[in-house]
Motif scaffolding. Structure first.
Motif, mmCIF file in Angstrom:
data_model
loop_
_atom_site.group_PDB
_atom_site.id
_atom_site.type_symbol
_atom_site.label_atom_id
_atom_site.label_comp_id
_atom_site.label_asym_id
_atom_site.label_seq_id
_atom_site.Cartn_x
_atom_site.Cartn_y
_atom_site.Cartn_z
ATOM 1 N N LYS A 58 23.481 5.686 24.318
ATOM 2 C CA LYS A 58 23.280 4.268 24.016
ATOM 3 C C LYS A 58 23.253 3.446 25.311
ATOM 4 C CE LYS A 58 25.928 4.437 19.679
ATOM 5 N NZ LYS A 58 27.121 3.870 18.985
ATOM 6 N N PRO A 59 22.443 2.382 25.329
ATOM 7 C CA PRO A 59 22.462 1.501 26.494
ATOM 8 C C PRO A 59 23.841 0.873 26.684
ATOM 9 C CG PRO A 59 20.561 1.037 25.087
ATOM 10 C CD PRO A 59 21.450 1.947 24.322
ATOM 11 N N ARG A 60 24.257 0.740 27.956
ATOM 12 C CA ARG A 60 25.559 0.147 28.271
ATOM 13 C C ARG A 60 25.424 -1.283 28.809
ATOM 14 N NH1 ARG A 60 28.411 3.930 32.401
ATOM 15 N NH2 ARG A 60 30.177 2.569 31.880
ATOM 16 N N ALA A 61 24.248 -1.624 29.282
ATOM 17 C CA ALA A 61 24.038 -2.958 29.839
ATOM 18 C C ALA A 61 22.684 -3.489 29.388
ATOM 19 C CB ALA A 61 24.120 -2.936 31.364
ATOM 20 N N LEU A 62 22.639 -4.802 29.108
ATOM 21 C CA LEU A 62 21.416 -5.443 28.638
ATOM 22 C C LEU A 62 21.184 -6.719 29.442
ATOM 23 C CD1 LEU A 62 19.067 -5.948 26.602
ATOM 24 C CD2 LEU A 62 20.764 -7.059 25.103
ATOM 25 N N ARG B 85 14.809 9.090 25.212
ATOM 26 C CA ARG B 85 15.456 9.940 26.222
ATOM 27 C C ARG B 85 16.868 9.462 26.518
ATOM 28 N NH1 ARG B 85 10.237 9.683 28.636
ATOM 29 N NH2 ARG B 85 10.955 8.024 30.041
ATOM 30 N N GLY B 86 17.117 8.193 26.293
ATOM 31 C CA GLY B 86 18.434 7.631 26.532
ATOM 32 C C GLY B 86 18.498 6.901 27.860
ATOM 33 N N VAL B 87 18.960 5.646 27.846
ATOM 34 C CA VAL B 87 19.065 4.838 29.062
ATOM 35 C C VAL B 87 20.428 4.153 29.088
ATOM 36 C CG1 VAL B 87 16.576 4.432 29.261
ATOM 37 C CG2 VAL B 87 17.978 2.825 27.942
ATOM 38 N N ASP B 88 20.891 3.846 30.291
ATOM 39 C CA ASP B 88 22.121 3.067 30.451
ATOM 40 C C ASP B 88 21.837 1.570 30.513
ATOM 41 O OD1 ASP B 88 23.687 5.304 30.474
ATOM 42 O OD2 ASP B 88 23.905 5.409 32.644
ATOM 43 N N LEU B 89 20.657 1.223 31.015
ATOM 44 C CA LEU B 89 20.326 -0.174 31.278
ATOM 45 C C LEU B 89 19.004 -0.539 30.619
ATOM 46 C CD1 LEU B 89 20.538 -2.898 32.835
ATOM 47 C CD2 LEU B 89 19.534 -1.722 34.814
ATOM 48 N N GLY C 93 26.618 -0.240 21.949
ATOM 49 C CA GLY C 93 27.428 0.224 23.072
ATOM 50 C C GLY C 93 27.329 -0.655 24.314
ATOM 51 N N ILE C 94 26.776 -1.846 24.168
ATOM 52 C CA ILE C 94 26.591 -2.732 25.326
ATOM 53 C C ILE C 94 27.940 -3.210 25.868
ATOM 54 C CG2 ILE C 94 25.697 -4.978 26.095
ATOM 55 C CD1 ILE C 94 23.545 -2.867 25.774
ATOM 56 N N GLU C 95 28.147 -3.000 27.152
ATOM 57 C CA GLU C 95 29.379 -3.422 27.824
ATOM 58 C C GLU C 95 29.174 -4.680 28.670
ATOM 59 O OE1 GLU C 95 30.358 0.060 30.097
ATOM 60 O OE2 GLU C 95 30.132 1.345 28.339
ATOM 61 N N ILE C 96 27.944 -4.878 29.168
ATOM 62 C CA ILE C 96 27.621 -6.068 29.964
ATOM 63 C C ILE C 96 26.321 -6.661 29.448
ATOM 64 C CG2 ILE C 96 27.026 -6.959 32.243
ATOM 65 C CD1 ILE C 96 28.685 -4.833 33.511
#
Length: 456
Positions: A76-80, A125-129, A150-153
């Motif tokens: 899941k992306p962690r930052a948006l 594929r899955g990204v962090d950002l 799952g966004i943290e920022i």
């Protein structure tokens, strides 16, 4: 102050050093330590002040050092990061890839105007950002091709512009998909209307506030000049100004998409390489026009306000307002593309009678004088009626004041040569200045322009 003193990780310092950045800008000095400490942040920053690094560096440090929660299912992306336009989204994405070159942070940039195939592949594929424009992100949310739980920022870049463009409903829908707990929110905006403050109170937690320059100020090295002209002769005057030195790269602002195309075609026929950029152009056309302009293949770029977001050129010498903006604050956004990094810049406005009210609003907002000059051969048939608050006394090039009308009328156009006047920010005392010199309306110097630091 150095970047080392801000608490940035070695992998970021190395990337900054390799790109030639040595000293942080004011917004970076204030915002980075607060963001690294985990605070929500409400930041006032104009285009060209280095705001992308101000939020991008802490975001990358978090992703590169904080462990990712391991769960079942796709990554899941962690930052948006939300931006108002595709050009700005691309610019932010490119800048963060440069800052994070020594990290492995998979990312995706998402915007409309192009097919969804590549974006879907990246998300699968899955990204962090994720860096996205609100409209296309909503499309992916509806297709369930992105999971924002799952966004943290969260970063809102140029929040005022997003609200101006009518993205508030989309932003609210996106916010509803984000986790409410353990989320850091960074909001960057050039201006802070009540709508921004209301939005911030609804989804931010005790945000810290930073404002690096007074609201609606512009780089001191920008020379502001106004040429009065009859509306029907604007195109001729524009061509006259461009032909004086066709080698100078010039960004020309028009009010409408159709007007941009017509104006670009008119200039192109005169033999000056020109391109237009606006919302009706395909993404490929917009990127090609911008690339050609940056490379110098195109000398004149005609743009609308919205499409110009994301145009990032270090040394753009001249911006011409063919049409004045309907909203005074947009003048700041427009001319913020010149006079960057300590270089000089020129902001020229072609003003007809029906735009006198718009010019008065801009002068009041900037709280500084503007140099008003007739161009020989293009003087308005009837001198423009500026009103009581602007401009002030007219002057001859030699310093002699033009005669006033009986009864104290002001602002008559002097005969012969370029008549120089000043549009005043208010009823302040005035001393004559020659050779296009400008004086701050309150007699004090204002803060210096942005430096050549991390200005992405």
């Amino acid at each position: 102050m150095s970047f080392e003193s801000l608490g940035l990780a070695p992998f970021l310092l190395r990337a900054l050093s390799e790109q030639g950045y040595e000293n942080p800008t004011p917004i970076q000095q204030q915002a980075i330590p607060l963001a690294l400490a985990g605070h929500d942040l409400l930041a006032g920053a104009q285009t060209g002040t280095g705001k992308t690094a101000a939020f991008g560096l802490p975001l990358l440090q978090h992703l590169g050092t904080a462990p990712q929660s391991v769960g079942q299912g796709p990554r899941k992306p962690r930052a948006l990061i939300l931006t108002p336009t595709r050009e700005l989204a691309t610019q932010v994405h490119d800048s963060l890839r440069g800052y994070g070159k020594h990290l492995r942070i998979p990312s995706a940039v998402i915007y409309g105007g192009v097919g969804m195939g590549n974006q879907l592949d990246a998300l699968r594929r899955g990204v962090d950002l994720v860096i996205a424009c609100p409209g296309r992100l909503i499309d992916h949310i509806e297709r369930r091709s992105v999971d924002l739980s799952g966004i943290e920022i969260l970063v809102l870049d140029e929040a005022d512009r997003m609200l101006d463009m009518g993205f508030l409903p989309s932003i609210n829908r996106i916010l509803a998909k984000l986790p409410k707990q353990n989320r850091q929110t960074l909001l960057f905006s050039a201006t802070f209307p009540e709508s921004i403050k209301t939005l911030a109170m609804e989804f931010m937690r005790n945000p810290r506030e930073v404002q690096v320059t007074p609201q609606n100020t512009v780089a001191e090295k920008i020379a502001h000049r106004v040429h009065p002209v009859d509306g029907g002769r604007k195109r001729e005057l524009l061509l006259h100004l461009l032909a004086q030195d066709s080698r100078v790269q010039t960004l020309v602002f028009a009010r409408t998409k159709h007007g941009s195309d017509k104006l670009a075609g008119f200039i192109e026929k005169s033999g000056i390489q020109t391109a237009a950029i606006h919302g009706n152009k395909s993404q490929g056309q917009r990127m090609r026009a911008l690339s050609d302009f940056k490379a110098g293949k195109v000398k004149v770029l005609v743009a609308t306000d919205i499409a110009a977001r994301g145009i990032d050129i270090d040394q753009l010498p001249r911006v011409i307002n063919f049409d004045l903006p309907m909203v005074a604050e947009d003048y700041v956004h427009r001319i913020g593309r010149t006079g960057r990094n300590g270089s000089t810049g020129e902001a020229i406005s072609l003003v007809a009678q029906d735009e006198a009210k718009l010019l008065r609003a801009i002068v009041r907002m900037l709280d500084r004088d503007m140099d008003i000059r007739d161009v020989p051969g293009f003087e308005p048939q009837v001198p423009i009626r500026w009103g009581n608050s602007a401009p002030g006394k007219a002057e001859q090039p030699g310093g002699d004041r033009a005669p006033r009308k009986p009864g104290g009328g002001r602002g008559r156009r002097p005969h012969g040569g370029e008549g120089q006047r000043h549009a005043h920010a208010g009823p302040k005392s005035h001393t004559g200045q020659r050779d296009g010199a400008r004086k701050p309306a309150d007699g004090r110097g204002r803060g210096g322009g942005p430096r050549r630091d991390a200005q992405r």
